[in-house]
Design an enzyme around this catalytic site. Sequence first.
Site, PDB file in Angstrom:
ATOM      1  N   ASP A   1       0.833  -1.196   0.000  1.00  0.00           N
ATOM      2  CA  ASP A   1       0.000   0.000   0.000  1.00  0.00           C
ATOM      3  C   ASP A   1       0.878   1.260   0.000  1.00  0.00           C
ATOM      4  OD1 ASP A   1      -2.322   1.457   0.011  1.00  0.00           O
ATOM      5  OD2 ASP A   1      -3.042   0.727   1.942  1.00  0.00           O
TER       6      ASP A   1
ATOM      7  N   GLU B   1       2.678   6.902  -2.637  1.00  0.00           N
ATOM      8  CA  GLU B   1       2.356   8.030  -3.517  1.00  0.00           C
ATOM      9  C   GLU B   1       2.840   9.365  -2.945  1.00  0.00           C
ATOM     10  OE1 GLU B   1      -0.903   4.921  -3.585  1.00  0.00           O
ATOM     11  OE2 GLU B   1      -0.214   6.310  -2.031  1.00  0.00           O
TER      12      GLU B   1
ATOM     13  N   ASP C   1      -8.984   3.566  -2.966  1.00  0.00           N
ATOM     14  CA  ASP C   1     -10.045   3.829  -1.991  1.00  0.00           C
ATOM     15  C   ASP C   1     -11.291   4.418  -2.653  1.00  0.00           C
ATOM     16  OD1 ASP C   1      -8.119   3.009  -0.266  1.00  0.00           O
ATOM     17  OD2 ASP C   1      -7.704   4.978   0.581  1.00  0.00           O
TER      18      ASP C   1
END
Length: 760
Positions: free
Chosen positions: A436, A439, A504
């Site tokens: 995960d 970014e 998400d």
Amino acid sequence: MKFRDGMWLVAEGKRLEYAEEVYSINETEDGKKLTLLCPTMQIRSRGDTLNRPTLTVELEAAMDDVLSVQITHWHGALNKGPHFDLFPSGRPTVNANIQKTEKGTTLSAGNLSATVSSTPHTFDIRFHNKTNTHKLTSLQNRSVGLSYSPATSSPMQTSDMRNINHHILTQSTLSVGEQIYGLGERFGALNKVGQAISLWNADGGTSSEQAYKNIPFWMSNRGYGVFIDAPERVELEVGSERCCRVQTSVEGQRLKWYIIYGPSPKEILDKYTTLTGKPGKVPSWSFGLWLSTSFTTEYDDATVLSFLEGMRARSIPLEVFHYDCFWLRAFHWCDFIFSPAHFPDPASSISKLKASGLMNKVCVWINPYLGQASPVFKEAAEKGYLLKRKNGDIFQWDLWQSGMGIVDFTNPAAVEWYVGCLNKLFDIGVDSIKTDFGERIPSKDVVWFDSSLDPEKMHNYYAFIYNKVVYEALQKRFGKDEAVLFARAATAGTQRFPLQWGGDCESTFEAMAESLRGGLSLGMCGFSFWSVDIGGFEGTPDASIYKRWVQFGLLCSHSRLHGSNSYRVPWLVDNDDETEQGCSAVLRKFTQLKCRLMPYLYSTAMESIKHGLPVSVRAMAIEFPEDKTAWLCDQQFMLGESLLVAPVFDESGGVEFYLPAGKWTSFWNDEVVEGPKWVKETHKFDTLPLYVREGSILILGKEGEMRTTWDWTKDVEVKTFFPNEKSSFKLVDPDNKNLATITAVKEGDEWKVKGTDALA
């Protein structure tokens, strides 16, 4: 970024200089490269050569059907890394040549050519096929330039560039009716014409202009693609500054891109992924259902066991169980240690769960950040494994984890240490990793261990090296073809480290459609494998939304039930409705359907990775490029080349979808519909539009199949759907060995199936 104020004026605060003519052309002896000297004024006297910039345009044959275009202003500027890892499997040979005629100088690479006009005092470069019967795009008047911001009024001001932004820009022409696709996992309109797009990875959810996966590659419906060889921020105005041009700009002294001639979308993707890398192979077990704990929910060993036993009791086959963030201790993310209060003996519990057959594999969540409360932060800090500020401090902020630092994967020792942490997880039974984040990588006031790297370029590129480190660690432990990630961030080349998921999304029909558009766009950038949070991540889905997400998600290449603050096991969504239209029944039916489709799905996947094609959420245009309507379809997709899927986005069960030319057979009841036509249907929760393409051969497992990996030659059904001379299917096993090649052969007036001898 816009540089002009309409057609006639320069934007406030900017100074623009354009290449106004091709003054000279130099060619290499091997016939592979042209170098153009392009002044920013038409040169009509010797005095015109003084006191003005020139731009250098280099056209080079990279491989057959691929040409690179590089624009440079000042050649003395450093070209810092990182640079995309191009041709990772080796550079193909190129059949290149240069020809001169009275009309211009032409450089050809295979079937792609670029012609530089010989008309005096003009700047005109045309890209076309070698026979000049298919015009692709061009660089014409005021299409290549440089910009100073703030605007300079004297060349003397450029003696100090510290407070002056310098950009290089190109504007390639858009033809009438031309459409642009790709540029990563973008959630807005599928056709990018009219959009301003910034390629800069961001943790922005799935409902804005931001994206987790910014890929500097786009595809045109005119038979070509463009890969922008720039890891840093790339700004595009796709028909949004000049309506008839695609503008590309980067900050710096050079801009390089590759034009790739197909002409079909499949050929474009094949060549693009030769350039940036083919998708990796994933194990057959990974195609099964994954179940997550969800994000902020409360769970422990007992919760996990109850979920797994509940799935078995409802005959819902489960392949992978995923432990999300809170398998770790609060404030200790990510130190690779199971929370002792919740999982006192993780190795033992994982071993027992696997032995029980309740699931086969385990995945855990990680990210590349270290919260300062954990002892591993101190260890990593002392050893120099974390990203630093320019003053020598470790870069920290309180965004996400308190005082968190960022692992510096440019430090080989940090990589070795990080892999050692992963190996400890593998030792206790973890088989896969959800990588995960990655970014929000800072680009200001930071210094990497490898000081030769440009922090601006590292922002997007971090996703590549982060996922590469974890993927290769999995390969080393479990085998080259047994590694699988669940990754969120990506850039060009990250398709080599599958798989990626959509991020998400909200628990709404609108977000479901946004996610599909994101998957379609990413698939048009060479990513074969993609998944989505079934049920939506944010919020709590009602039963209707949950079941429609289940249908959609189980027909993606990979399928995971995952949420944020609520569980995604079906019986908690609808109060354990035991009817055929209940959540458990729908999940059971579509999970078993995927198991039944495995001979087709896996064989399709192995063929797809050879050519850089999406396995599922494959855009209709990839299969039907000559059908103009197919390019517009963003609420349906192909699963491989044979199955058409149209998810339902409405509570009523109503759905409208498009069938291209040919006979299409409903998978559910064998009803045949003749295309091309738009079709309206209404579906209960146990079906959705799932149609088989004319000419297809499907190898299916038995009804109610519960396994993902099994002997795909036994207990199978071979079904043909209006076979023709092109009907063929190559069945492969998980080791990519050819088990059987099934073909259709016409004997008299009937079509017979050949090659089924190996099937029982």
